[in-house]
Write an enzyme that holds these catalytic residues in place. Structure first.
Site: not given
Length: 202
Positions: A6, A127
């Site tokens: 990412c 996360d």
């Protein structure tokens, strides 16, 4: 093992991700991020991707109309939604032909802030408390309430620890950003290659 890299901002690093064997490449549309891209710039990157690799846009607290407009302009295949999501926002994205990843803090998820039974049937990403910072997800949270669906582990992952964490938590996939950077926002080709290789060998 599904691997997503990412925060890609340059064609050179996107090409490295492809060559290394990543399954998905992410671009960030959260304006406060050092990795932020305009949708038009993101489209130029996405056009380089071969078929079969997911092109993921990351959004934070974004209205559904903004998500859909940016996804269309950038040519995304997938949207990753952090923070507040408007009612029916996930369904609207799916109706537009997009895949959806719903991102939650691991501790938030474990505390029951989101119930699997009441979430649309999309992939989850669990996360750390500050996405993109490299701060790890709380291990106790990940072990106390593992999702009963496909989920991705993110937060504090590096080439050195990703295999160990895959073995410990058994996610469907992993997602990395700062863990493959030589400095904040600057991706390292060597670290990307090492991360993908380590994840594959777990």
């Amino acid at each position: 093992m599904f691997v997503k890299i990412c925060g890609i901002t340059t064609p050179e690093m996107l090409d490295v991700c492809v060559e290394a064997g990543a399954d998905a490449v992410g671009v960030v549309f959260a304006p406060h991020s050092v990795r932020y891209l305009e949708p038009g710039a993101a489209r130029a990157l996405g056009e380089r991707l071969p078929g079969g690799i997911e092109f993921v846009g990351v959004f934070q607290d974004a209205p559904t109309a903004e998500v859909l407009a940016s996804a269309s302009e950038a040519g995304l295949t997938t949207v990753q939604l952090h923070g507040a999501v408007e009612p029916r926002g996930i369904e609207a994205a799916e109706a537009a032909g997009l895949r959806v990843i719903r991102a939650l803090g691991a501790a938030e998820y474990a505390a029951g802030a989101a119930d699997d039974a009441h979430l649309p049937a999309v992939r989850l990403l669990l996360d750390g408390p500050d996405p993109g910072s490299g701060e790890a997800a709380d291990p106790a949270s990940l072990l106390s309430r593992p999702p009963e669906r496909s989920w991705l582990l993110a937060g504090g992952l590096t080439p050195e620890n990703v295999a160990e964490r895959i073995r410990a938590y058994a996610p469907y996939g992993v997602d990395v950003s700062s863990g493959v950077e030589s400095s904040r926002g600057a991706k390292s080709a060597d670290l990307i290659r090492a991360f993908v290789a380590a994840a594959r060998q777990a």
